[in-house]
Design a protein around this motif. Sequence first.
Motif, mmCIF file in Angstrom:
data_model
loop_
_atom_site.group_PDB
_atom_site.id
_atom_site.type_symbol
_atom_site.label_atom_id
_atom_site.label_comp_id
_atom_site.label_asym_id
_atom_site.label_seq_id
_atom_site.Cartn_x
_atom_site.Cartn_y
_atom_site.Cartn_z
ATOM 1 N N MET A 1 8.990 -5.217 -8.613
ATOM 2 C CA MET A 1 8.833 -6.530 -7.956
ATOM 3 C C MET A 1 8.746 -6.343 -6.433
ATOM 4 S SD MET A 1 11.048 -9.578 -7.018
ATOM 5 C CE MET A 1 10.922 -11.328 -7.343
ATOM 6 N N PHE A 2 7.974 -7.201 -5.813
ATOM 7 C CA PHE A 2 7.688 -7.042 -4.391
ATOM 8 C C PHE A 2 8.949 -7.012 -3.525
ATOM 9 C CE2 PHE A 2 6.864 -9.159 -0.312
ATOM 10 C CZ PHE A 2 6.030 -8.221 0.259
ATOM 11 N N LEU A 3 9.846 -7.956 -3.758
ATOM 12 C CA LEU A 3 11.054 -8.015 -2.918
ATOM 13 C C LEU A 3 11.853 -6.718 -2.994
ATOM 14 C CD1 LEU A 3 12.824 -11.468 -2.992
ATOM 15 C CD2 LEU A 3 11.505 -10.389 -1.200
ATOM 16 N N SER A 13 16.864 -12.054 1.720
ATOM 17 C CA SER A 13 16.279 -12.857 0.649
ATOM 18 C C SER A 13 16.825 -12.452 -0.715
ATOM 19 C CB SER A 13 14.763 -12.692 0.650
ATOM 20 O OG SER A 13 14.251 -12.975 1.928
ATOM 21 N N ARG A 187 -5.453 -3.254 -1.489
ATOM 22 C CA ARG A 187 -5.647 -4.531 -0.803
ATOM 23 C C ARG A 187 -7.106 -4.958 -0.783
ATOM 24 N NH1 ARG A 187 -4.027 -7.075 5.055
ATOM 25 N NH2 ARG A 187 -5.710 -8.594 4.959
ATOM 26 N N PRO A 245 0.460 -0.487 7.960
ATOM 27 C CA PRO A 245 0.562 -1.793 8.613
ATOM 28 C C PRO A 245 1.924 -1.889 9.280
ATOM 29 C CG PRO A 245 0.392 -2.019 6.201
ATOM 30 C CD PRO A 245 0.355 -0.566 6.504
ATOM 31 N N PHE B 42 9.722 -13.534 6.653
ATOM 32 C CA PHE B 42 9.268 -12.157 6.446
ATOM 33 C C PHE B 42 8.653 -11.899 5.077
ATOM 34 C CE2 PHE B 42 10.223 -8.037 4.615
ATOM 35 C CZ PHE B 42 9.453 -7.210 5.416
ATOM 36 N N PRO B 43 9.330 -12.253 3.973
ATOM 37 C CA PRO B 43 8.739 -11.901 2.678
ATOM 38 C C PRO B 43 7.332 -12.461 2.507
ATOM 39 C CG PRO B 43 11.010 -12.582 2.399
ATOM 40 C CD PRO B 43 10.639 -12.905 3.824
ATOM 41 N N ARG B 46 4.912 -10.661 5.024
ATOM 42 C CA ARG B 46 4.765 -9.258 4.648
ATOM 43 C C ARG B 46 3.907 -9.139 3.391
ATOM 44 N NH1 ARG B 46 4.715 -3.972 6.230
ATOM 45 N NH2 ARG B 46 5.620 -2.610 4.665
ATOM 46 N N TYR B 47 4.097 -10.068 2.479
ATOM 47 C CA TYR B 47 3.302 -10.027 1.258
ATOM 48 C C TYR B 47 1.825 -10.136 1.592
ATOM 49 C CZ TYR B 47 1.661 -10.916 -3.451
ATOM 50 O OH TYR B 47 0.998 -10.816 -4.637
ATOM 51 N N LEU B 48 1.491 -11.078 2.452
ATOM 52 C CA LEU B 48 0.086 -11.234 2.826
ATOM 53 C C LEU B 48 -0.404 -10.013 3.591
ATOM 54 C CD1 LEU B 48 0.008 -14.985 3.819
ATOM 55 C CD2 LEU B 48 -0.838 -13.916 1.734
ATOM 56 N N VAL B 50 0.517 -6.836 3.205
ATOM 57 C CA VAL B 50 0.228 -5.658 2.377
ATOM 58 C C VAL B 50 -0.729 -5.966 1.229
ATOM 59 C CG1 VAL B 50 2.431 -4.608 2.976
ATOM 60 C CG2 VAL B 50 2.210 -5.822 0.823
ATOM 61 N N LYS B 51 -0.717 -7.211 0.744
ATOM 62 C CA LYS B 51 -1.558 -7.489 -0.418
ATOM 63 C C LYS B 51 -2.854 -8.200 -0.065
ATOM 64 C CE LYS B 51 1.640 -6.049 -3.241
ATOM 65 N NZ LYS B 51 1.739 -5.455 -4.557
ATOM 66 N N GLY B 52 -2.932 -8.746 1.133
ATOM 67 C CA GLY B 52 -4.122 -9.508 1.473
ATOM 68 C C GLY B 52 -4.006 -10.945 1.006
ATOM 69 N N PRO B 53 -5.073 -11.737 1.200
ATOM 70 C CA PRO B 53 -5.052 -13.157 0.887
ATOM 71 C C PRO B 53 -4.508 -13.442 -0.510
ATOM 72 C CG PRO B 53 -7.095 -12.588 1.961
ATOM 73 C CD PRO B 53 -6.354 -11.308 1.742
ATOM 74 N N ALA B 61 5.673 -16.394 -6.913
ATOM 75 C CA ALA B 61 6.131 -15.487 -7.966
ATOM 76 C C ALA B 61 6.591 -14.159 -7.359
ATOM 77 C CB ALA B 61 5.010 -15.245 -8.971
ATOM 78 N N ALA B 62 5.863 -13.696 -6.357
ATOM 79 C CA ALA B 62 6.189 -12.394 -5.789
ATOM 80 C C ALA B 62 7.501 -12.408 -5.022
ATOM 81 C CB ALA B 62 5.065 -11.925 -4.869
ATOM 82 N N ILE B 63 7.754 -13.465 -4.271
ATOM 83 C CA ILE B 63 8.956 -13.458 -3.447
ATOM 84 C C ILE B 63 10.099 -14.224 -4.101
ATOM 85 C CG2 ILE B 63 7.546 -13.212 -1.374
ATOM 86 C CD1 ILE B 63 8.123 -16.018 -0.625
ATOM 87 N N GLY B 64 9.899 -14.655 -5.344
ATOM 88 C CA GLY B 64 11.008 -15.228 -6.094
ATOM 89 C C GLY B 64 11.466 -16.590 -5.612
#
Lengths: 317, 317
Positions: A1-3, A13, A187, A245, B42-43, B46-48, B50-53, B61-64
């Motif tokens: 999971m990402f977190l 978080s 990405r 990054p 941050f979450p 940061r998600y955007l 590393v993962k892009g749009p 879902a990713a950051i819960g």
Amino acid sequence: MFLQDQGELAMGSRLKALSERLYAIADEVYRASGQTLEARAFPLLRYLQVKGPATVTEIAAAIGQTHSAVSQAVAKLRRGGWLVRRRDRADARRGLLELSAEAEARLDRLGPQWRAIRRGVRAAAARCGGDLLGALAAFEREVARGELTREILAEHARIDAARVEIHPYRADWREHFYRLNAGWLERYFALEPIDRQVLSDPDTHVLAPGGAIFFAALDGEVIGTCALLKEAPGVYEVSKMAVEPGFRGRGAGGLLLDAVIAEFRRRRGRTLFLESNRKLAPALRLYERAGFVHHPAPRPGSHYARADVYMVYEGKR
Amino acid sequence: MFLQDQGELAMGSRLKALSERLYAIADEVYRASGQTLEARAFPLLRYLQVKGPATVTEIAAAIGQTHSAVSQAVAKLRRGGWLVRRRDRADARRGLLELSAEAEARLDRLGPQWRAIRRGVRAAAARCGGDLLGALAAFEREVARGELTREILAEHARIDAARVEIHPYRADWREHFYRLNAGWLERYFALEPIDRQVLSDPDTHVLAPGGAIFFAALDGEVIGTCALLKEAPGVYEVSKMAVEPGFRGRGAGGLLLDAVIAEFRRRRGRTLFLESNRKLAPALRLYERAGFVHHPAPRPGSHYARADVYMVYEGKR
DNA sequence: AGCACTTATGTAAGTGCTAACGTAATTGAT
DNA sequence: ATCAATTACGTTAGCACTTACATAAGTGCT
């Protein structure tokens, strides 16, 4: 999971989420056993149960919240009949908060729930290896001591003052070759099986055929990488350039390219080219600045489906 | 500190507090190094990075978090210029969220801060013994699995169905004799040095002079205790009765008193008395029900400053 | 005794989150 | 092709908490 992948960075978080889950579990346990206690009120009520009547300020200090939070919680609990307020006759500002007889009776039936929660959490923690609960308590103290911020700031100053250094290939940094390249591939495109192979075994796929790999490091940790592939005698390709990054804009990309070009020269190569994609605008700018020139036609027989840019090195102007 | 003493029971509150502190530390680090990032964002960012749009739902879902939370955070970040929203032309419901060029540039300068935080937290965790971070991740998985609630409920059912049992003194339960009595002493009076002595060494102060101690246990764990002190040949005193808050109202107190009285009989004692205090109303009711009668005068030469009640055993009616 | 400081507590406004609801767009079964 | 179910995601209300402010009551120094 990402977190979880973000590890220490997303600790705030993660702990928040964990805290929320534990409240929910406790609520569920109280509800399932027919009790009405809300888990969030537990510290306050429990404090009064074991210590006896107390003031708002005293409770706030004990349970680590602001007096406002306690004041509001107390108002709510008084409305619900859990608490009664007596005046402190020595000091008219203070009010002594006390459990109502009914609340006292309710709390006196919650021992089994509390013990079950305690045992359950303890058992779950034990399954996680190490003394999680002990270590966590120590960590709380560590954080409360306030040293942490200072340490991090000092560390940051050191890292930020460091200069980017270029290193030749090191086997113990191999994972970074994978990690950094997988990052932008996932990405912008997708990580194909062939990518996985090349990235996880650069010794075989890059070095053995006569190529080279460089790493950029800052304060001892890798922040970028780039490969020089040998395509044919005298013909080389720049590939697998990646900068982490968070550490872009510090010149790591340029220094890596310089190193690769210098290596190309050292090997007396004739032709140096690269393939890329329009989407990777910052990388293209780097290539142009390093002396690569856009080739009008696509490269014949390219092995990258994702390539729509073909550049050839013509030296710096 | 009180919250720490409550251990597993206050885990929700403790983790919440810890989470809050860590957010504050991260905020402080960003601020001190002249960056404007808020740790809470941050979450998402940061998600955007590393993962892009990505879409709102994907990020959530990713950051819960719930999609609502992300939706609101996104609105705020868009106002602040961090994010831009493109429409997904395949699905008009969705919007693709993307870092603005400016945001991308800002995040690309935060590597040193992130690395410093990571190192600092890791070092602090290492000082806490054990693999705190690893154990914590395992605990998160454990809790997410959802088994915990069921385990706790089963445990609760077992505890709640158990019957109170009375045991004679056991050396390995000595600490409970201290703990339980210290509880009410601290709550209603104060724990005097003499109390500490007696409570921490009952062998010397209770058993050796010819007294006895009993424990009440539920499902194998101590929930109450009571002592029979030998005052003089044939003269005994009931003292140090305590039942754990949370397990009151289950008859433990009555059973303990019965055991003490039976012991008094077994030793063919002549007089059995006790001293107490008006404040301890529930205890007084227990004594009355067990056959103790209020004595009009205070006991001559009482050694308890806190005693204002003097009762003598006259047997059950 | 008087007055600045401190303490105890409440109130208001703001934040970050959730649950509940609503609406539009898409999907899938018939 | 139709229509019920699902999905995406925004909005609203509410909660627990914080910060900032207000106020009354005590304390200590002169």
